[in-house]
Structure formats: structure tokens, C-alpha cells
Design a protein around this motif. Structure first.
Motif, PDB file in Angstrom:
ATOM      1  N   ARG A 136       0.850  -1.040  -0.094  1.00  0.00           N
ATOM      2  CA  ARG A 136       0.016  -0.094  -0.096  1.00  0.00           C
ATOM      3  C   ARG A 136       0.619   1.305  -0.001  1.00  0.00           C
ATOM      4  NH1 ARG A 136      -5.326  -1.484   1.132  1.00  0.00           N
ATOM      5  NH2 ARG A 136      -5.436  -3.899   1.713  1.00  0.00           N
ATOM      6  N   ALA A 137       1.719   1.200  -0.961  1.00  0.00           N
ATOM      7  CA  ALA A 137       2.646   2.536  -1.161  1.00  0.00           C
ATOM      8  C   ALA A 137       2.141   3.647  -1.234  1.00  0.00           C
ATOM      9  CB  ALA A 137       3.760   2.156  -1.893  1.00  0.00           C
ATOM     10  N   PRO A 138       2.066   4.951  -0.841  1.00  0.00           N
ATOM     11  CA  PRO A 138       1.495   6.118  -1.224  1.00  0.00           C
ATOM     12  C   PRO A 138       1.629   6.458  -2.643  1.00  0.00           C
ATOM     13  CG  PRO A 138       2.428   6.348   0.844  1.00  0.00           C
ATOM     14  CD  PRO A 138       2.908   4.949   0.445  1.00  0.00           C
ATOM     15  N   SER A 139       2.690   6.133  -3.264  1.00  0.00           N
ATOM     16  CA  SER A 139       2.881   6.586  -4.786  1.00  0.00           C
ATOM     17  C   SER A 139       2.005   5.975  -5.780  1.00  0.00           C
ATOM     18  CB  SER A 139       4.341   6.330  -5.031  1.00  0.00           C
ATOM     19  OG  SER A 139       4.883   4.905  -4.888  1.00  0.00           O
ATOM     20  N   PHE A 140       1.310   4.651  -5.109  1.00  0.00           N
ATOM     21  CA  PHE A 140       0.483   3.954  -6.026  1.00  0.00           C
ATOM     22  C   PHE A 140      -0.748   4.433  -5.813  1.00  0.00           C
ATOM     23  CE2 PHE A 140       4.211   1.386  -6.693  1.00  0.00           C
ATOM     24  CZ  PHE A 140       3.973   0.652  -7.716  1.00  0.00           C
ATOM     25  N   ARG A 141      -1.337   5.309  -4.958  1.00  0.00           N
ATOM     26  CA  ARG A 141      -2.707   5.816  -4.688  1.00  0.00           C
ATOM     27  C   ARG A 141      -2.822   6.931  -5.028  1.00  0.00           C
ATOM     28  NH1 ARG A 141      -2.877   5.112   1.440  1.00  0.00           N
ATOM     29  NH2 ARG A 141      -1.914   7.471   1.229  1.00  0.00           N
ATOM     30  N   SER A 142      -3.955   7.644  -5.529  1.00  0.00           N
ATOM     31  CA  SER A 142      -4.349   8.887  -5.758  1.00  0.00           C
ATOM     32  C   SER A 142      -4.386   9.744  -4.619  1.00  0.00           C
ATOM     33  CB  SER A 142      -5.440   9.189  -6.513  1.00  0.00           C
ATOM     34  OG  SER A 142      -6.548   8.705  -5.762  1.00  0.00           O
ATOM     35  N   ARG A 143      -4.159  11.131  -4.637  1.00  0.00           N
ATOM     36  CA  ARG A 143      -4.133  11.895  -3.433  1.00  0.00           C
ATOM     37  C   ARG A 143      -5.444  11.839  -2.680  1.00  0.00           C
ATOM     38  NH1 ARG A 143      -2.120  15.513  -7.500  1.00  0.00           N
ATOM     39  NH2 ARG A 143       0.289  15.539  -7.410  1.00  0.00           N
ATOM     40  N   ASP A 144      -6.575  11.603  -3.396  1.00  0.00           N
ATOM     41  CA  ASP A 144      -7.843  11.532  -2.814  1.00  0.00           C
ATOM     42  C   ASP A 144      -8.168   9.929  -2.290  1.00  0.00           C
ATOM     43  OD1 ASP A 144      -8.293  10.302  -5.185  1.00  0.00           O
ATOM     44  OD2 ASP A 144      -9.952  11.849  -5.952  1.00  0.00           O
ATOM     45  N   SER A 145      -7.391   9.173  -2.525  1.00  0.00           N
ATOM     46  CA  SER A 145      -7.505   7.753  -2.264  1.00  0.00           C
ATOM     47  C   SER A 145      -8.433   7.051  -2.986  1.00  0.00           C
ATOM     48  CB  SER A 145      -7.640   7.680  -0.599  1.00  0.00           C
ATOM     49  OG  SER A 145      -6.673   8.019   0.131  1.00  0.00           O
ATOM     50  N   THR A 146      -8.891   7.348  -4.230  1.00  0.00           N
ATOM     51  CA  THR A 146      -9.957   6.653  -4.646  1.00  0.00           C
ATOM     52  C   THR A 146      -9.453   5.939  -5.883  1.00  0.00           C
ATOM     53  OG1 THR A 146     -10.317   8.872  -6.380  1.00  0.00           O
ATOM     54  CG2 THR A 146     -11.485   8.763  -4.221  1.00  0.00           C
ATOM     55  N   ILE A 147      -8.182   5.913  -6.189  1.00  0.00           N
ATOM     56  CA  ILE A 147      -7.771   5.359  -7.444  1.00  0.00           C
ATOM     57  C   ILE A 147      -6.421   4.527  -7.269  1.00  0.00           C
ATOM     58  CG2 ILE A 147      -6.963   5.409 -10.067  1.00  0.00           C
ATOM     59  CD1 ILE A 147      -8.437   8.147 -10.078  1.00  0.00           C
ATOM     60  N   GLY A 148      -6.456   3.463  -7.445  1.00  0.00           N
ATOM     61  CA  GLY A 148      -5.083   2.717  -7.082  1.00  0.00           C
ATOM     62  C   GLY A 148      -4.258   2.366  -8.390  1.00  0.00           C
ATOM     63  N   LEU A 149      -2.978   2.123  -8.395  1.00  0.00           N
ATOM     64  CA  LEU A 149      -2.344   1.985  -9.730  1.00  0.00           C
ATOM     65  C   LEU A 149      -1.898   0.443  -9.761  1.00  0.00           C
ATOM     66  CD1 LEU A 149      -0.041   4.902  -9.993  1.00  0.00           C
ATOM     67  CD2 LEU A 149      -2.390   4.561 -10.923  1.00  0.00           C
ATOM     68  N   VAL A 150      -1.764  -0.103 -10.791  1.00  0.00           N
ATOM     69  CA  VAL A 150      -1.193  -1.389 -11.364  1.00  0.00           C
ATOM     70  C   VAL A 150      -0.091  -1.226 -12.201  1.00  0.00           C
ATOM     71  CG1 VAL A 150      -1.438  -3.689 -11.887  1.00  0.00           C
ATOM     72  CG2 VAL A 150      -3.287  -2.726 -10.847  1.00  0.00           C
ATOM     73  N   THR A 151       1.090  -1.530 -12.152  1.00  0.00           N
ATOM     74  CA  THR A 151       2.210  -1.138 -13.117  1.00  0.00           C
ATOM     75  C   THR A 151       2.640  -2.524 -13.610  1.00  0.00           C
ATOM     76  OG1 THR A 151       3.983  -1.221 -11.302  1.00  0.00           O
ATOM     77  CG2 THR A 151       2.938   1.184 -12.128  1.00  0.00           C
ATOM     78  N   LEU A 152       2.827  -2.493 -14.830  1.00  0.00           N
ATOM     79  CA  LEU A 152       3.110  -3.929 -15.630  1.00  0.00           C
ATOM     80  C   LEU A 152       4.363  -3.663 -16.392  1.00  0.00           C
ATOM     81  CD1 LEU A 152      -0.336  -4.757 -17.000  1.00  0.00           C
ATOM     82  CD2 LEU A 152       0.593  -5.386 -14.672  1.00  0.00           C
ATOM     83  N   SER A 153       5.502  -4.518 -16.067  1.00  0.00           N
ATOM     84  CA  SER A 153       6.712  -4.630 -16.986  1.00  0.00           C
ATOM     85  C   SER A 153       6.314  -5.680 -18.139  1.00  0.00           C
ATOM     86  CB  SER A 153       7.667  -5.143 -16.167  1.00  0.00           C
ATOM     87  OG  SER A 153       9.039  -5.309 -17.004  1.00  0.00           O
ATOM     88  N   LEU A 154       6.189  -5.336 -19.330  1.00  0.00           N
ATOM     89  CA  LEU A 154       5.921  -6.169 -20.625  1.00  0.00           C
ATOM     90  C   LEU A 154       7.287  -6.646 -21.241  1.00  0.00           C
ATOM     91  CD1 LEU A 154       2.887  -4.179 -21.973  1.00  0.00           C
ATOM     92  CD2 LEU A 154       3.247  -5.945 -20.308  1.00  0.00           C
ATOM     93  N   SER A 155       7.162  -7.644 -21.978  1.00  0.00           N
ATOM     94  CA  SER A 155       8.496  -8.259 -22.407  1.00  0.00           C
ATOM     95  C   SER A 155       8.354  -7.964 -23.718  1.00  0.00           C
ATOM     96  CB  SER A 155       8.273  -9.725 -22.265  1.00  0.00           C
ATOM     97  OG  SER A 155       7.251 -10.378 -23.007  1.00  0.00           O
ATOM     98  N   GLY A 156       9.432  -8.058 -24.814  1.00  0.00           N
ATOM     99  CA  GLY A 156       9.600  -7.601 -26.121  1.00  0.00           C
ATOM    100  C   GLY A 156       9.924  -6.173 -26.374  1.00  0.00           C
ATOM    101  N   ASP A 157       9.914  -6.114 -27.866  1.00  0.00           N
ATOM    102  CA  ASP A 157      10.214  -4.764 -28.077  1.00  0.00           C
ATOM    103  C   ASP A 157       9.040  -3.762 -28.149  1.00  0.00           C
ATOM    104  OD1 ASP A 157       8.652  -5.376 -30.316  1.00  0.00           O
ATOM    105  OD2 ASP A 157      10.339  -5.842 -31.650  1.00  0.00           O
ATOM    106  N   GLU A 158       9.092  -2.671 -28.677  1.00  0.00           N
ATOM    107  CA  GLU A 158       8.007  -1.719 -28.492  1.00  0.00           C
ATOM    108  C   GLU A 158       6.597  -2.289 -29.337  1.00  0.00           C
ATOM    109  OE1 GLU A 158       9.041   2.943 -28.973  1.00  0.00           O
ATOM    110  OE2 GLU A 158      10.184   1.860 -30.278  1.00  0.00           O
ATOM    111  N   ASP A 159       6.866  -3.055 -30.284  1.00  0.00           N
ATOM    112  CA  ASP A 159       5.634  -3.170 -31.068  1.00  0.00           C
ATOM    113  C   ASP A 159       5.076  -4.630 -30.157  1.00  0.00           C
ATOM    114  OD1 ASP A 159       4.070  -3.528 -33.461  1.00  0.00           O
ATOM    115  OD2 ASP A 159       4.906  -5.906 -33.569  1.00  0.00           O
ATOM    116  N   ASP A 160       5.941  -5.686 -29.772  1.00  0.00           N
ATOM    117  CA  ASP A 160       5.352  -6.475 -28.876  1.00  0.00           C
ATOM    118  C   ASP A 160       4.852  -6.039 -27.501  1.00  0.00           C
ATOM    119  OD1 ASP A 160       6.697  -8.443 -30.399  1.00  0.00           O
ATOM    120  OD2 ASP A 160       8.542  -8.318 -29.378  1.00  0.00           O
TER     121      ASP A 160
END
Length: 724
Positions: A111-135
Motif C-alpha cells: 500500500r505504497a502512497p505513490s500507488f494511490r491517488s491523493r484523494d485515495s479513490t484510484i489505485g495503480l497497477v504497473t506492468l513490466s512487459l516483454s519484447g520490443d515496442e511493437d510486442d
């Protein structure tokens, strides 16, 4: 040789048309599926420091990266049990998806604060994807709809570079269909107005179809060996249609002119192929060599325009020089049939143009006061060019898409409701740092606009350690990853300034450092373009000077063309900055979003394409002027004669080409909008102010010096140059 060619085309006209019909069918088949083989991206320099940093991160730290960012919003705060359960399940689902290396979210990262909006209504999911830009773009295209289908009661929005590329590709394909649907009927109506014959009006479209389909086939074949950008299809279609119209207009106009003198069809083909066909060949070679200059850039986005552009230019010229004369040999006088706008034309317009018509009189009037008219136009062009002194270069981001696009709205939420770090951190890869890694991390944390640096040895802020120990995942053997959280957005001038400051920081003794991330990509790409631009300009200028010398035998004519083309292009660049960078008169081109920067790839792309098109019209005009001058030796009368016989053709061609290009102003992608409007403006300025005013003014002032060359060059031209 040209006379033998015209005779051969006349005798074997049926065979030529049958071969062309077969080639058209094969080209249509060979180009099937080309859209699926074109790739996203291509704006970065693969040899740059930022690209190498991205490869090292992917190799050593696969869980790092924010290629795709999902914004999850529930009915209440992000910490409610329902939102927590759904958010965790979606994170796990995304992590198990093909093409995803790692997924981190507010609910799985403590529950890191950087993954939450300032008003606490939106949470983030960050994804690391494989391949090049097109992939990565294709993974986002597949994954985001799947996550939305399984979101339960959560609202899912997607941001990140992979989603930007995905939506830009989708929007580009849509815009191409719309542009073709809008441009074709408008072009046909204009061709009917210009030619005064339904039969003649369809001929340029036949040549354009052959050219575009042949180019699609070549691109389809090339896509198996080199990366071809999705944007190349839009440019190929517009350029193919425009050049086919240009070349067909010139061939048709000369053929009809010869028929009006009482020549038979066979007799009319001889000067048509000899002079108009040869002019088309010179013109196409000039345009193709201008596009060759794009091959010196490392970005495959620019190289793709060269691949498609060179093929479409050469096929359009071949169609106009070989297929069109065969069609004219079959049609003969029937080429003038079915004038659907006959009642709208005056008797004077329906008759053959007089030798001293309106263009002749206009050129004569300009040449009476060449300094006044020429000076006035030069002042106007310099005024239009002045905003270009304020140009600020960068690369496009989500704001290249319409304001109501999903990725733009999602990214704007990141800007408005999250800390700057949510838009991406700056990865710094260090190899061979050893014990000095701690000191180096402290140094980076003291750089202006850096909030925090996270490394394997801890987290640092303002030159001191604030957390110990650091994450073990940030060290792989002797390679370390430092994650720099900044106080500025990466897609900004402050972001690139931060990258330059980080790169200036003294690295650890014996260590090698690579600074990556979005801001570094922008910095490196613009630098790569700046390094390659002199070579590109040298190719364009050098080839144009040589070809025009071979065409005219003059030293002054090529230099004059270079100076005048530079003036008109500078005015075009100034207008692009005024409208697209600074936002003035935005409603005239569909209210583009302006971010205070101009995409660095567009001016060089516009330069190469527009310079070639400008030389197109230069060759058309000079061919008739030179032909007359060799007969009469009268410079002033030859200029008026040349403008009389090409003014209407060049103006009509420019209007038609501008319409085809300006249709891209309706594109939802600012990049295409900018390119279409810029090229359309360049064509219009060149065909009006330059060809109609500056060329007559200059040639009147130069007099007989127009055709001068020193003895050695004159003898060289006699041996290898164009001769009547």
C-alpha cells in the motif's frame, strides 16, 4: 531513345496494358495483410544510451518497468475490502498473462502512497512487459480489454507507453480509412474540374492505384527483414495519390496540347514522351533522392517513410511514363469525352489556351517590377518563418491523441491526482560500482528536482539515506539499478534537463552508467536527429544541385531553386510552430492539443518530402522555359511562355496534392495532422508565391546569366547532361 520508346508504346499499347492489368492484380494480392506486419514505435535511437539502459533493465531486472499502467477505481476508497479483493485479483490475473514479466500494484506492494491517488479513490497497477515496442503495444492491445472484462465493479483505465502506442496505431488505421473515403471523391471532383473530361479525370486515379498497390506489396516484402512503421501506410497513400496526379497532369496536358495542334495520336505521343516523360523521370529521381536522405537517421520511423516513399515515387513515375502513354494511345481523342461540367465553363476555357493568356500576362507584369514583387514575397515568407526561431523539439506522447481518448484521459489523471513519480521514474543502470554505489546514490539524490533515489543499498533523499536496507531485486551481480523519482514530468523540458544533470554527475570509479527512461529517450532521439540532419541536408541539396545542373546546364538555376525552396520551407516550419507548438489558430486545423513542443521527427520529414515536391514543380516549369529559350534565346519571353504553359497545371496539381494532404488534418493523431497540414502548406506556398512570383522575378533580374556555366562544366553537360 525517347522517340523509339513512344513508337514502341504506341505499337505495343495492348500488350503494355495487359501486363499492367496483371501487375495491378498481383500487386493487390501481394499487399494483402501488410497492415498486420507493420510495427509500432520507431521514434528512439536504438544505439543511444537510453536504449541500452532499457535493454539492461529488461535483462537484469525484469520486474522493473512501467510499460503499462492500469488505474483502478471502485465505489469508494482504495482500502475498502471489496476494492482490495478485486484489485489484488486483477493484479494476479495481469501477472499471469502472456507478455507480462511482472505486475505490481497498490494492494500487492505494501500500500505504497505513490500507488494511490491523493484523494485515495484510484489505485495503480504497473506492468513490466516483454519484447520490443511493437510486442509491448500488442500485449497492451490484448490485455487491457481482458482486464476490463474481469474487473467486477472496478473501472479500469490504461496509461503508459505501450497503451499510447496501441491506441495511436488503432487511431492511425481508422484515420487512413477516413482520409481515403474523404480524399477520393473530392479529388475526383477536382480532377473533373481541371481536366474537363470524365475519361481524363480517371486516368490519374488509375496510375495512383497502381502505384499505391505496388508499394504495399514492396512494404509487405520488406516487413519480413526490416521494421516498417504503421505510419508509413498513411504517407504512402497520400504521396502516391499526389504524385500520380502530378505526373499524370503533366503527361496529359502535353498530350492534349499536341492534339490541339492537329497532330495525330501517334504524332502527339512523340513530344509527350520525349519532353513530358523525360521531365517526369527527372522529377521522380529528384524526389526519390530527397527521400533517400531519411535513411541516414537511426529511427526506423523515419526510415520507413524512405522505404515507402521511394517505391511510391518510382512506381508513380513509371506508371505515368509507360502505362499512361499506352492508355492515351488507345483512347486518342476520346480522352476529352464526357465533360460533366461543360455548362459551367466559358467558351474561352473550353478553347485551347492562347499563347499570351492570363499566366503569360501575369508573368510579364511581375517581370516589369521584379524587385518590388520578389522583395515583397521574400518579406512575407521571412515573416511567416520567424516563429521557427522559437522551436522547441521533443517526441509525441499521449497528448498526440484526441482529448477524449482513453489513454489521454488516463494519463491526465496521473498528472492531476498522483505524484510526478507515477508518470515514470528515471532508471539509472550502473555496472561495476562496488562499494561506491552508496556514495553515487547519495550524489544523485542531491541533483535538483530529484525527490528520492532507491538502490540496493537503500533509499536516499537530499544527499542522505532515508531507508535501509534497499530492495535486493535492484542488484544483479555487478549490475545495479537505481530508481530516481523526480519532481518533474518526464515529457517536458524539465524532464530532459534532469536527465542531462543526472548524466553529468560523477560516476563511481571504474563504473559504467546508463541513464534511461522516457525523458532520456526524448533527449537521445532529438540529439540523434540533430547529428544526422547535416548529412540528410547534404544528400538532398547535393543531389538536387547535380540533377538540376544536368537538366538545365546552368550553375545559377540549381542555386536559385535551392534558395527559393529554403525560403518556402522556412515559412512552412514557422507556421507549424505558430499553430501546433504555440496553439494559435488551432481551430483551423481541428484544435490540436499543443504541449509547447514540436515533434522532432516532423520538420526533417517535412523537409525531405516537401523539398522533393518543390523540385517537382521546379522541373516542370524549367522544362518549358528551357525548351522555349533554346528556340528563341529570349529569356524574358521564355519565362512568360513557360509559366503560361505550366502555371495552370502546377496550380491544379498543387491544389489536388494539398487537398489529399490536408485531409489528414481531420486525423485524431496530432503527428499525422501536423505532417499533413505542413506538407499541404509547403506545396501551396511553393506553387503560388515561389513558382508564380519569385521564379519570374529572379530570372528577370538574372537575365542571360540564368543559363551560364563555366567552360569545364559546360563541356561536362554537353557530354552527360540533358540535350534537346
Amino acid at each position: 531513345m525517347s522517340d523509339r520508346l513512344s513508337a514502341s508504346l504506341y505499337r505495343r499499347r495492348a500488350a503494355v496494358l495487359w501486363v499492367s492489368a496483371v501487375a495491378l492484380v498481383l500487386a493487390g494480392i501481394g499487399g494483402l495483410g501488410v497492415e498486420n506486419r507493420l510495427v509500432h514505435g520507431g521514434f528512439s535511437d536504438p544505439g543511444a544510451q537510453s536504449s541500452h539502459a532499457a535493454r539492461l533493465v529488461a535483462e537484469h531486472f525484469p520486474t522493473a518497468g512501467d510499460d503499462l499502467v492500469l488505474l483502478l477505481r471502485g465505489a469508494g476508497p482504495v482500502d475498502t475490502p471489496t476494492t482490495t479483493t478485486l484489485g489484488t485479483e486483477l493484479t494476479r490475473r495481469a501477472e499471469r498473462s502472456p507478455g507480462v514479466r511482472a505486475a505490481t500494484s497498490y494492494w500487492t506492494a505494501g500500500r505504497a502512497p505513490s500507488f494511490r491517488s491523493r484523494d485515495s479513490t484510484i489505485g495503480l497497477v504497473t506492468l513490466s512487459l516483454s519484447g520490443d515496442e511493437d510486442d509491448r503495444a500488442r500485449t497492451a492491445e490484448r490485455l487491457v480489454p481482458d482486464i476490463r472484462r474481469h474487473a467486477g465493479g472496478l473501472t479500469v483505465m490504461a496509461a503508459g507507453p505501450a497503451q499510447v502506442q496501441s491506441e495511436v496505431g488503432e487511431q492511425t488505421a481508422h484515420d487512413l480509412l477516413v482520409a481515403e473515403a474523404v480524399a477520393m471523391p473530392i479529388t475526383l471532383v477536382l480532377l473533373l474540374l481541371v481536366f474537363g473530361s470524365a475519361v481524363a479525370a480517371t486516368l490519374p486515379l488509375v496510375i495512383a492505384l497502381l502505384s499505391v498497390l505496388a508499394t504495399r506489396t514492396v512494404l509487405n516484402a520488406l516487413a519480413g527483414t526490416v521494421s516498417i512503421s504503421v505510419y508509413s501506410m498513411n504517407s504512402t497513400t497520400a504521396l502516391g495519390l499526389g504524385l500520380a496526379i502530378d505526373y499524370s497532369l503533366f503527361i496529359l496536358a502535353r498530350f492534349r496540347e499536341e492534339l490541339r495542334t492537329g497532330a495525330t495520336v501517334r504524332e502527339a505521343l512523340v513530344p509527350t514522351v520525349r519532353r513530358a516523360g523525360r521531365t517526369v523521370a527527372f522529377s521522380a529521381l529528384t524526389v526519390a533522392l530527397s527521400l533517400v536522405a531519411l535513411l541516414v537517421f537511426p529511427q526506423f520511423f523515419l526510415r520507413s517513410f524512405a522505404y515507402g516513399g521511394i517505391v511510391v515515387v518510382l512506381t508513380a513515375a513509371a506508371g505515368a511514363a509507360f502505362v499512361l502513354p499506352a492508355l492515351l494511345a488507345v483512347l486518342g481523342h476520346r480522352v476529352d469525352r464526357y465533360d460533366v461540367f461543360a455548362r459551367l465553363r466559358s467558351p474561352e476555357r473550353r478553347a485551347a489556351a492562347p499563347e499570351n493568356g492570363r499566366w503569360y500576362r501575369f508573368a510579364t507584369a511581375v517581370m516589369r517590377r521584379p524587385a518590388l514583387y520578389g522583395g515583397g514575397v521574400i518579406v512575407l515568407l521571412l515573416l511567416l518563418a520567424s516563429p521557427f526561431t522559437r522551436v522547441s523539439s521533443g517526441l509525441f506522447d499521449d497528448r498526440a491523441l484526441p482529448a477524449d481518448s482513453q489513454v489521454h484521459r488516463a494519463t491526465q489523471l496521473l498528472r492531476d491526482r498522483f505524484d510526478a513519480g507515477a508518470l515514470g521514474t528515471v532508471p539509472v543502470v550502473v555496472r561495476g560500482a562496488g562499494r561506491d554505489l552508496d556514495a553515487y546514490a547519495r550524489t544523485l539524490s542531491s541533483v535538483h528536482d530529484v525527490r528520492q533515489v532507491t538502490a540496493a543499498t537503500g533509499s536516499y533523499a537530499a544527499g542522505r539515506k532515508v531507508q535501509d536496507p534497499g530492495p535486493a531485486t535492484l542488484m544483479d551481480g555487478d549490475t545495479a539499478l537505481l530508481s530516481v523519482v523526480s519532481a518533474v514530468e518526464q515529457d517536458s523540458s524539465s524532464g530532459t534537463a534532469l536527465v542531462r544533470a543526472l548524466r553529468k554527475a560523477d560516476p563511481p570509479d571504474g563504473a559504467t552508467v546508463w541513464v534511461g527512461g522516457r525523458a532520456a529517450e526524448v533527449e537521445d532521439s532529438t540529439a540523434a536527429i540533430a547529428r544526422a540532419t547535416p548529412a540528410a541536408i547534404g544528400i538532398v541539396v547535393g543531389s538536387s544541385l547535380v540533377l538540376l545542373f544536368l537538366f538545365t546546364g546552368s550553375v545559377l538555376m540549381p542555386v536559385k531553386a535551392l534558395v527559393l525552396n529554403t525560403l518556402s520551407l522556412s515559412a512552412t516550419f514557422g507556421a507549424m510552430v505558430f499553430v501546433f507548438q504555440e496553439g494559435h489558430l488551432a481551430s483551423l486545423v481541428g484544435s490540436p492539443l499543443h504541449t509547447g513542443i514540436l515533434d522532432a521527427t516532423i520538420p526533417i520529414l517535412t523537409f525531405c518530402v516537401a523539398f522533393g515536391l518543390s523540385m517537382d514543380y521546379e522541373v516542370f516549369l524549367l522544362s518549358r522555359i528551357r525548351e522555349r529559350y533554346l528556340r528563341t534565346g529570349d529569356n524574358t519571353e521564355s519565362v512568360a511562355f513557360g509559366l503560361q504553359h505550366t502555371g495552370r497545371i502546377i496550380t491544379a496539381a498543387a491544389v489536388l496534392v494539398a487537398v489529399v494532404l490536408f485531409v489528414f488534418a481531420i486525423s485524431g493523431v496530432t503527428l499525422l495532422k501536423l505532417l499533413g497540414v505542413g506538407l499541404a502548406l509547403a506545396v501551396v506556398l511553393d506553387a503560388t508565391l515561389v513558382r508564380a512570383v519569385l521564379v519570374p522575378s529572379f530570372m528577370r533580374l538574372a537575365g542571360r546569366a540564368n543559363w551560364w556555366a563555366p567552360g569545364p562544366l559546360r563541356r561536362l553537360h554537353d557530354r552527360v547532361g540533358l540535350r534537346e
